[in-house]
Design a protein around this motif. Structure first.
Motif, PDB file in Angstrom:
ATOM      1  N   THR A  42       0.861  -1.151  -0.055  1.00 43.61           N
ATOM      2  CA  THR A  42       0.023   0.051  -0.060  1.00 43.61           C
ATOM      3  C   THR A  42       0.875   1.303  -0.220  1.00 43.61           C
ATOM      4  N   GLY A  43       1.718   1.297   0.925  1.00 44.23           N
ATOM      5  CA  GLY A  43       2.615   2.386   0.992  1.00 44.23           C
ATOM      6  C   GLY A  43       3.686   2.395  -0.452  1.00 44.23           C
ATOM      7  N   ARG A  44       4.017   1.587  -1.108  1.00 45.10           N
ATOM      8  CA  ARG A  44       4.527   1.800  -2.312  1.00 45.10           C
ATOM      9  C   ARG A  44       3.687   2.230  -3.347  1.00 45.10           C
ATOM     10  N   ASN A  45       2.679   1.763  -3.338  1.00 41.65           N
ATOM     11  CA  ASN A  45       1.576   2.492  -4.511  1.00 41.65           C
ATOM     12  C   ASN A  45       1.250   3.660  -4.112  1.00 41.65           C
ATOM     13  N   GLU A  46       1.022   4.211  -3.023  1.00 43.40           N
ATOM     14  CA  GLU A  46       0.669   5.513  -2.601  1.00 43.40           C
ATOM     15  C   GLU A  46       1.783   6.449  -2.799  1.00 43.40           C
ATOM     16  N   LEU A  82      12.235  -2.572   8.381  1.00 43.14           N
ATOM     17  CA  LEU A  82      11.716  -2.113   7.023  1.00 43.14           C
ATOM     18  C   LEU A  82      12.559  -1.234   6.197  1.00 43.14           C
ATOM     19  N   GLN A  83      12.116  -1.261   5.034  1.00 42.08           N
ATOM     20  CA  GLN A  83      12.976  -0.452   4.150  1.00 42.08           C
ATOM     21  C   GLN A  83      12.409   1.162   3.907  1.00 42.08           C
ATOM     22  N   TYR A  84      13.036   1.812   4.735  1.00 44.19           N
ATOM     23  CA  TYR A  84      12.428   3.372   4.948  1.00 44.19           C
ATOM     24  C   TYR A  84      12.809   3.892   3.852  1.00 44.19           C
ATOM     25  N   GLN A  85      12.126   4.927   3.412  1.00 50.65           N
ATOM     26  CA  GLN A  85      12.388   5.935   2.403  1.00 50.65           C
ATOM     27  C   GLN A  85      11.963   7.489   2.945  1.00 50.65           C
ATOM     28  N   PHE A  86      12.836   8.149   2.925  1.00 54.66           N
ATOM     29  CA  PHE A  86      12.543   9.836   3.388  1.00 54.66           C
ATOM     30  C   PHE A  86      12.949  10.515   2.284  1.00 54.66           C
ATOM     31  N   LEU A  87      11.870  11.378   2.087  1.00 54.22           N
ATOM     32  CA  LEU A  87      11.892  12.387   0.763  1.00 54.22           C
ATOM     33  C   LEU A  87      11.385  13.792   1.148  1.00 54.22           C
ATOM     34  N   PHE A  97       4.314  13.982   6.722  1.00 53.56           N
ATOM     35  CA  PHE A  97       3.589  12.871   6.684  1.00 53.56           C
ATOM     36  C   PHE A  97       4.208  11.659   6.439  1.00 53.56           C
ATOM     37  N   ALA A  98       3.334  10.528   6.664  1.00 54.68           N
ATOM     38  CA  ALA A  98       4.088   9.173   6.503  1.00 54.68           C
ATOM     39  C   ALA A  98       2.940   8.322   5.920  1.00 54.68           C
ATOM     40  N   LEU A  99       3.328   7.403   4.866  1.00 58.70           N
ATOM     41  CA  LEU A  99       2.590   6.413   4.656  1.00 58.70           C
ATOM     42  C   LEU A  99       2.796   4.980   5.423  1.00 58.70           C
ATOM     43  N   PRO A 100       1.774   3.953   5.331  1.00 57.65           N
ATOM     44  CA  PRO A 100       2.287   2.914   5.999  1.00 57.65           C
ATOM     45  C   PRO A 100       3.487   2.079   5.233  1.00 57.65           C
ATOM     46  N   GLY A 101       4.221   1.404   5.770  1.00 54.82           N
ATOM     47  CA  GLY A 101       5.497   0.721   5.102  1.00 54.82           C
ATOM     48  C   GLY A 101       6.576   1.292   5.379  1.00 54.82           C
ATOM     49  N   GLY A 102       6.740   2.482   5.852  1.00 58.90           N
ATOM     50  CA  GLY A 102       8.050   3.244   5.978  1.00 58.90           C
ATOM     51  C   GLY A 102       8.303   4.362   5.037  1.00 58.90           C
ATOM     52  N   VAL A 131       4.777   5.145  11.735  1.00 63.68           N
ATOM     53  CA  VAL A 131       4.913   4.128  10.802  1.00 63.68           C
ATOM     54  C   VAL A 131       5.073   2.724  11.762  1.00 63.68           C
ATOM     55  N   THR A 132       5.826   3.090  12.938  1.00 61.02           N
ATOM     56  CA  THR A 132       6.149   1.802  13.739  1.00 61.02           C
ATOM     57  C   THR A 132       5.016   1.413  14.514  1.00 61.02           C
TER      58      THR A 132
END
Length: 232
Positions: A42-46, A82-87, A97-102, A131-132
């Motif tokens: 879900t996080g990847r798609n969003e 988790l494979q976190y991504q920060f942008l 804000f954050a999305l599910p999955g990191g 997220v956590t």
């Protein structure tokens, strides 16, 4: 009143029958209609939609800097695997804000109001806390249970199928989720402070950031009144 009572009973039954998972932060079993794999998907798609809607801030050095701080905090978190991504995204508004999955985002607008690396870490730590603790998953699970409950209830209470029934569903859904907001934000603050301390930052930076945001809110309220608009 009877219709509302029926919906609430069925929502409670839906929650009771739903799958449970162990929360990574509390260690308690809780309702979760989304597995960790689904959460990440879900996080990847969003994430694709966020990038399209907001745009990526064009500064590679800043992106690396923010990502390095975020990854440092993530390693100290309850879900270090988790494979976190920060942008850094491009809007000038003050937001993060954050999305599910990191997937964690911070706007270029808020960066202008942060006075230290610790304050930047505080913002990122707070979002990692969401997220956590799987706040997004918990909200979505509650919303799905409410929708399922309303659908089932409409079979037994025909008046729930009309516009008034839909309005009742919206009220119940909003009431169910409203309690999540404050509790989740407070928990994310507490988790963020813990991640700051574990990463070598002063956890008081969480308090400093809240002060910065409150000052910004007050300033915008003054400007809104002068400009005859609603405060953001």
């Amino acid at each position: 009143v009877a219709a509302m009572r029926t919906v609430l009973i069925i929502i409670c039954l839906c929650l009771a029958l739903a799958d449970c998972a162990t929360n990574p932060v509390s260690g308690r079993r809780e309702v979760a209609l989304m597995s960790e794999a689904q959460e990440i998907s879900t996080g990847r798609n969003e994430d694709k939609k966020v990038r399209e809607q907001y745009g990526t801030y064009d500064n590679a050095a800043l992106q690396r800097y923010v990502n390095d701080i975020g990854q440092r905090l993530a390693r100290a978190s309850h879900r270090a695997g988790l494979q976190y991504q920060f942008l850094v995204v491009d809007p000038p508004q003050v937001n993060a804000f954050a999305l599910p999955g990191g997937y964690v985002y911070i706007t270029r607008g808020i960066l202008a109001y942060l006075n230290s690396e610790a304050e930047l870490a505080a913002v990122l730590g707070h979002e990692i806390g969401h997220v956590t603790a799987r706040h997004g998953v918990r909200q979505q699970s509650a919303a799905q249970a409410a929708n399922i409950g309303l659908t089932i209830a409409s079979i037994f209470v025909p008046q729930l199928r009309n516009q008034n029934g839909q309005n009742l569903g919206n009220v119940l859904n909003g009431a169910l989720l409203s309690g999540y907001g404050r509790d989740h934000e407070l928990q994310a603050d507490a988790l963020g402070a813990g991640y700051l301390a574990a990463s070598g930052y002063d956890p008081q930076a969480i308090i400093q950031v809240i002060g910065v945001l409150k000052n910004q809110e007050t300033q915008d309220a003054i400007l809104a009144k002068q400009e005859g608009r609603e405060a953001r």
